[in-house]
Design a protein around this motif. Structure first.
Motif, PDB file in Angstrom:
ATOM      1  N   ALA A   4       0.822  -1.209   0.000  1.00 11.61           N
ATOM      2  CA  ALA A   4       0.000   0.000   0.000  1.00 11.61           C
ATOM      3  C   ALA A   4       0.859   1.263   0.000  1.00 11.61           C
ATOM      4  N   ASP A   5       2.087   1.181   0.482  1.00 16.58           N
ATOM      5  CA  ASP A   5       2.985   2.336   0.544  1.00 16.58           C
ATOM      6  C   ASP A   5       3.731   2.594  -0.762  1.00 16.58           C
ATOM      7  N   ARG A   6       3.514   1.781  -1.774  1.00 21.32           N
ATOM      8  CA  ARG A   6       4.326   1.884  -2.986  1.00 21.32           C
ATOM      9  C   ARG A   6       4.205   3.229  -3.670  1.00 21.32           C
ATOM     10  N   ASP A   7       3.099   3.934  -3.509  1.00 26.40           N
ATOM     11  CA  ASP A   7       2.946   5.236  -4.150  1.00 26.40           C
ATOM     12  C   ASP A   7       3.798   6.318  -3.497  1.00 26.40           C
ATOM     13  N   ALA A  33      11.571  -6.852 -13.914  1.00 22.62           N
ATOM     14  CA  ALA A  33      10.363  -7.634 -14.207  1.00 22.62           C
ATOM     15  C   ALA A  33       9.463  -7.737 -12.979  1.00 22.62           C
ATOM     16  N   VAL A  34      10.043  -7.934 -11.824  1.00 18.57           N
ATOM     17  CA  VAL A  34       9.263  -7.998 -10.582  1.00 18.57           C
ATOM     18  C   VAL A  34       8.565  -6.653 -10.334  1.00 18.57           C
ATOM     19  N   LEU A  35       9.297  -5.561 -10.515  1.00 17.54           N
ATOM     20  CA  LEU A  35       8.711  -4.234 -10.323  1.00 17.54           C
ATOM     21  C   LEU A  35       7.563  -3.996 -11.299  1.00 17.54           C
ATOM     22  N   GLU A  36       7.750  -4.419 -12.541  1.00 20.07           N
ATOM     23  CA  GLU A  36       6.704  -4.267 -13.555  1.00 20.07           C
ATOM     24  C   GLU A  36       5.462  -5.075 -13.189  1.00 20.07           C
ATOM     25  N   ARG A  37       5.665  -6.329 -12.785  1.00 19.54           N
ATOM     26  CA  ARG A  37       4.523  -7.179 -12.393  1.00 19.54           C
ATOM     27  C   ARG A  37       3.785  -6.605 -11.186  1.00 19.54           C
ATOM     28  N   ALA A  38       4.527  -5.943 -10.305  1.00 22.09           N
ATOM     29  CA  ALA A  38       3.917  -5.357  -9.107  1.00 22.09           C
ATOM     30  C   ALA A  38       3.224  -4.033  -9.411  1.00 22.09           C
ATOM     31  N   GLY A  39       3.394  -3.548 -10.635  1.00 22.40           N
ATOM     32  CA  GLY A  39       2.767  -2.284 -10.997  1.00 22.40           C
ATOM     33  C   GLY A  39       3.470  -1.069 -10.415  1.00 22.40           C
ATOM     34  N   LEU A  40       4.703  -1.241  -9.989  1.00 19.46           N
ATOM     35  CA  LEU A  40       5.462  -0.142  -9.401  1.00 19.46           C
ATOM     36  C   LEU A  40       6.234   0.562 -10.515  1.00 19.46           C
TER      37      LEU A  40
END
Length: 104
Positions: A4-7, A33-40
């Motif tokens: 939830a804190d990613r923004d 790739a992990v960051l992309e999948r996480a939508g970050l």
């Protein structure tokens, strides 16, 4: 930090200290790739050390990521010569970042 804190994240530093170029590049691609999948979707700064400095500068350029270089990261230029000072290393990186890739 929770999902939830990613923004609240302003920029992501990918700093890999692996001495095998292939493994280091694989690690960088895996993290991205992990960051992309996480939508970050935040600006990424890719930072290499010694043997990975120049491959990471080139990868950052291709991916349109940020990068940083200096004597604290490595004293060798991409052509194998020892840099005389920090300005020479930065100038070499700027030359790569200003280069144009076909198809872009």
């Amino acid at each position: 930090m929770t999902f939830a804190d990613r923004d609240r994240v302003l920029r992501i530093l990918i700093e890999i200290d692996i001495w095998d170029i292939t493994a280091a590049l694989d690690e960088a691609h895996g993290i991205a790739a992990v960051l992309e999948r996480a939508g970050l979707r935040r600006p990424i700064l890719l930072h290499g050390v010694d043997i990975t400095v120049w491959p990471f500068v080139e990868l950052a350029h291709r991916k349109r990521w940020s990068t940083r270089v200096g004597l604290e990261d490595g004293r060798t230029l991409a052509d194998g010569r020892t840099a005389k000072d920090n300005a020479e290393i930065v100038a070499a990186a700027v030359a790569i970042l200003r280069s144009v890739h076909p198809g872009r």
